[in-house]
Design a protein around this motif. Structure first.
Motif: not given
Length: 660
Positions: A179-196
């Motif tokens: 769920s977090v991966n889907a929410m952060t996919a388009g956020v520049p500074f969060l997209a590269a962070v492992d969602p776990g």
């Protein structure tokens, strides 16, 4: 069929037990914070929130001192170093057993007396009031905030890393990750962070920020006591399990004596046919490839790697190559017997293999059981004699120069408490650090090929040991030990930074007449903001936790130990002298790290400061700081007589003694 097999421990249904243990532990922490908050309603806020009203007894004082010192570095960075370099780490950490004698014995009673004379609550308070120098207090505050900010980011990373490993096979965690991966996919500074990692960082950050903000110093002390007990129990359980599963101490040492350091690098995975769906090649998967003279080559994948739909090639897969023939044969035999199914859906070949040898120890047997130990980038090895001497100063001597320890020394209630606590903490450290050396030397036998992800070795080892004895519920308790170490350090650092800002900058310089209500609100707000900032900084964390611990610990000692010793014990000391010593220690220590940036190309991957005369920067920083204080003091006017009388005349010391 391909040779890509995975023998990573699988938690299965038992993994939820670890989650339940963590939740129970978190609830206990919040319970202690709630009880601590009740004390704030009946006592002076500043003294109680930041110093516990100077009322700590033996067990509270000893365990909060020990737990604060045993940080994330002790249970994440230190095991990482043991795993990487072997038995020589016993020399590296041996001097830690005399830290209580140096830190508590050298400064304890005197700093407690001086703090009581001046009514000081923080370390900058002590320095400022001793010389009536606002500039000295502000300088000390800025340096504390500078170093503690670096350390907080590293500690937040350690807490999140531990939780990531603990929850790696919990179904709820995987659902949340998706769920977090889907929410952060388009956020520049969060997209590269492992969602776990992001989830675990947030969970750890919220827990430690809230209970520290709400409960204050007594919440920190009481949770430190609980965490101190958890740490020693966890280590004492892991020690016999590790020795038994490694086949005994003799067998483990003999196996380590045969080992040669691994090669670390990348490979290209060439698939025989395109993938229909996306596929993740899991971390710790074993890959085989033919070598010269029919010798098999064995690689372990370091991190999860995605294979896209329709793709036939995956480039730059991070791997660790095992180089010891006996170890290759042993692991290959385990792979053939392992019931876990093949991790790769199709045939593959390995191409473009680019791996690098260790700078010291490559191809040599025995480097894990004798000094100086193998090293990736230093041709002198991990611990040549000069650095062995340096780390005696690093742990034993500079440990006395940590402001976080000094704050604890201002809070005990009597000299009897101090004497008994020195013995208690020395014994406690012995029960923590020497067993850790044994446990993680055994880890080289039980968990091979983790040389690129060594910061995860503690929780991985805890999970493996409990899985092998069929007691998965115990994994939660064992992983709670390093988690407790990180929390006990983070809460102490948060309070230190917030007290420095609120007390030493706002109340002492901006608004001396601030009401207790204003101070209370600012303290809560500052603790919350600092913690949140450190959590954000940990989104892109440093690669190796222990490198940051060593830098901040050495830097604080170079800045504070010399000035504090002269402040407490030399009546002739004056403000220009101690300020010069603090700045000289800071510059000398920092300059060798800056020089390392220009001298070593791999500085940001493997922190390597310049070593003058082959000594660690902390030794040079301490030497320069002590000399600067002494020389500048003699070159400048003596301090006012009333200050000398106040802090050195016997009638004042008698009236403010910590004796009961």
């Amino acid at each position: 069929m391909s040779d890509g097999l995975n023998i990573t421990p699988v938690l299965a249904a038992g993994s939820n037990a670890a989650l339940y243990t963590f939740l129970a532990y978190t609830l206990a922490v919040f319970g202690l914070a709630a009880m601590s908050n009740q004390l704030l309603k009946s006592k002076s806020f500043m003294s109680e929130y930041f110093l516990g009203s100077r009322s700590l007894g033996v067990w509270a004082f000893a365990l909060t001192f020990a737990a604060t010192s045993a940080s994330g570095g002790s249970f994440t960075g230190f095991p990482s170093k043991i795993y990487s370099h072997g038995w020589t780490l016993a020399l590296w950490i041996g001097s830690y057993m005399v830290v209580p004698i140096c830190a508590m014995g050298l400064l304890g009673k005197r700093i407690n007396q001086v703090a009581r004379i001046s009514g000081s609550i923080t370390v900058p308070d002590v320095l400022r009031d001793r010389f009536h120098s606002a500039a000295f207090g502000i300088l000390a505050t800025l340096l504390i905030v500078f170093f503690m900010t670096f350390n907080l980011v590293a500690q937040f990373k350690a807490g999140a890393t531990i939780l990531t490993t603990l929850l790696s096979d919990v179904e709820l965690y995987h659902n949340a990750t998706a769920s977090v991966n889907a929410m952060t996919a388009g956020v520049p500074f969060l997209a590269a962070v492992d969602p776990g990692y992001l989830i675990c960082l947030f969970a750890f950050g919220v827990a430690v920020i809230i209970y520290t903000t709400y409960g204050g110093f007594h919440a920190v002390v009481w949770t430190d006591v609980m965490q101190g007990v958890v740490m020693v129990i966890g280590v004492m359980i892991m020690l016999p399990l590790a020795i038994w599963q490694a086949g005994g101490m003799q067998h483990a040492t003999e196996e380590m004596a045969k080992m040669t350091p691994p090669r670390i690098g990348t490979v290209t995975l060439q698939l025989s046919e395109p993938q229909q769906d996306s596929f993740v090649l899991q971390a710790q998967t074993w890959l085989k490839a033919p070598g010269e003279d029919q010798q098999e080559r064995l690689f372990r994948v370091s991190k999860n790697t995605s294979i896209p739909p329709g793709g036939t090639q995956v480039q730059e897969v991070d791997v660790v190559e095992i180089t010891t023939p006996e170890e290759i044969a042993r692991i290959s035999g385990q792979l053939e017997r392992d019931p876990v199914t093949d991790q790769l859906p199709v045939e593959y070949q390995l191409a473009d293999i680019e791996v690098s040898e260790y700078e010291f120890g490559a191809g040599k047997r025995g480097v894990y059981v004798v000094g100086p130990g193998p090293h990736k980038s230093n041709s002198n090895g991990f611990l040549p004699l000069s650095l062995a001497i340096s780390f005696f100063f690093m742990w034993a001597i500079s440990g006395a120069g940590q402001p976080s320890s000094m704050v604890r020394l201002m809070a005990f209630n009597s000299s009897t408490t101090l004497r008994r606590s020195i013995f208690t903490v020395t014994l406690y450290f012995s029960f923590i650090y020497f067993p850790l050396v044994v446990i993680f030397c055994c880890a080289r036998i039980l968990l091979p090929g983790m040389d690129s992800t060594t910061d995860r070795i503690m929780p991985e080892m805890a999970i493996l040991l409990t899985k092998n004895v069929g007691m998965l519920w115990l994994a939660g308790l064992l992983v709670a030990a390093p988690f407790a170490a990180v929390m006990s350090t983070v809460d102490s650092f948060l309070l230190m930074i917030s007290s420095a800002v609120v007390r030493d900058i706002y109340q002492r310089n901006i608004n001396p007449k601030a009401s207790e209500k204003t101070v209370k609100l600012l303290s809560y707000a500052c603790t919350f903001v600092v913690g949140s900032g450190a959590m954000l900084g940990a989104l892109n964390p440093p690669q190796y936790l222990q490198d940051i611990i060593v830098y901040t610990g050495g830097g604080l000692a170079a800045c504070f130990l010399g000035p504090m010793v002269f402040t407490l014990y030399w009546p002739r000391a004056n403000a220009p002298g101690v300020i010069s010593g603090m700045l000289a220690g800071f510059v000398a220590h920092l300059s060798m790290y800056v020089a390392g940036i220009f001298m070593f190309e791999d500085f940001f991957q493997n922190v390597r400061p310049y070593q003058l005369f082959d000594f660690d920067p902390v030794v040079i920083g301490l030497f320069v700081s002590f000399i600067a204080v002494y020389v500048v003091t003699l070159m400048t006017p003596p301090p006012p007589a009333e200050l000398v009388d106040r802090y050195f005349r016997k009638k004042y010391l008698h009236n403010t003694s910590a004796e009961e």
